[in-house]
Motif scaffolding. Structure first.
Motif, short mmCIF file in Angstrom:
data_model
loop_
_atom_site.label_atom_id
_atom_site.label_comp_id
_atom_site.label_asym_id
_atom_site.label_seq_id
_atom_site.Cartn_x
_atom_site.Cartn_y
_atom_site.Cartn_z
N ARG A 19 10.11 91.00 -27.52
CA ARG A 19 9.70 91.47 -26.20
C ARG A 19 9.89 90.33 -25.21
N LEU A 20 10.79 90.54 -24.27
CA LEU A 20 11.02 89.56 -23.22
C LEU A 20 10.11 89.85 -22.05
N SER A 21 9.67 88.77 -21.41
CA SER A 21 8.86 88.89 -20.20
C SER A 21 9.55 88.19 -19.06
N CYS A 22 9.30 88.67 -17.86
CA CYS A 22 9.85 88.07 -16.65
C CYS A 22 8.70 87.94 -15.65
N ALA A 23 8.19 86.73 -15.52
CA ALA A 23 7.07 86.49 -14.62
C ALA A 23 7.61 86.13 -13.24
N TYR A 32 10.48 95.32 -5.17
CA TYR A 32 11.87 95.10 -5.54
C TYR A 32 12.21 95.84 -6.83
N GLY A 33 13.45 96.28 -6.89
CA GLY A 33 13.97 96.72 -8.17
C GLY A 33 14.17 95.52 -9.07
N MET A 34 14.12 95.77 -10.37
CA MET A 34 14.25 94.68 -11.33
C MET A 34 15.25 95.08 -12.41
N GLY A 35 15.95 94.09 -12.91
CA GLY A 35 16.92 94.38 -13.95
C GLY A 35 17.00 93.27 -14.98
N TRP A 36 17.59 93.61 -16.11
CA TRP A 36 17.89 92.63 -17.15
C TRP A 36 19.40 92.62 -17.39
N THR A 78 4.96 91.11 -13.33
CA THR A 78 5.71 90.83 -14.56
C THR A 78 6.54 92.03 -14.97
N GLY A 79 7.75 91.74 -15.41
CA GLY A 79 8.60 92.76 -15.98
C GLY A 79 8.82 92.47 -17.45
N TYR A 80 9.22 93.51 -18.19
CA TYR A 80 9.36 93.37 -19.64
C TYR A 80 10.64 94.05 -20.12
#
Length: 122
Positions: A19-23, A32-36, A78-80
């Motif tokens: 599980r990746l996190s993006c703080a 905002y939209g978020m992406g990986w 945070t995004g995951y």
């Protein structure tokens, strides 16, 4: 201004999960939209998954559909990216990105993290 920091990468055997996190820092992350994205050695950076600012809409590249799940917690900034059934071909540096959404297509990803390494052994 938004700063993004990824974490959660590592070494895992094929079939395993990470599980990746993006703080995110900054008050505008929640709108905002978020992406990986990911970049494997010798290859160009490629899109993996995206999620709208509200979390109500998600997109995935075909190769990860049914295995990866993108989500976000705006209260925690945070995004995951939940990654299951990992394959050796998922090995790459994974980056999160954020930016204003557009009428059509992916958001304008103005902000990027530094990346986190994911290595899947066979």
């Amino acid at each position: 201004q938004v700063q993004l920091v990824e974490s959660g990468g590592g070494l895992v055997q094929a079939g395993g999960s990470l599980r990746l996190s993006c703080a995110a820092s900054g008050r505008t992350f929640s709108v905002y939209g978020m992406g990986w994205f990911r970049q494997a050695p010798g290859k160009e950076r490629e899109f993996v998954a995206a999620i709208s600012w509200s979390g109500g809409t998600t997109y995935y590249t075909d190769s990860v559909k049914g295995r990866f799940t993108i989500s976000r917690d705006n209260a925690r900034n945070t995004g995951y990216l939940q990654m299951n059934s990992l394959k050796p071909e998922d090995t790459a540096v994974y980056y999160c990105a954020a930016g204003p959404e557009r009428v059509a297509g992916l958001p304008k990803y103005d902000y990027w993290g530094q990346g986190t390494q994911v290595t899947v052994s066979s």
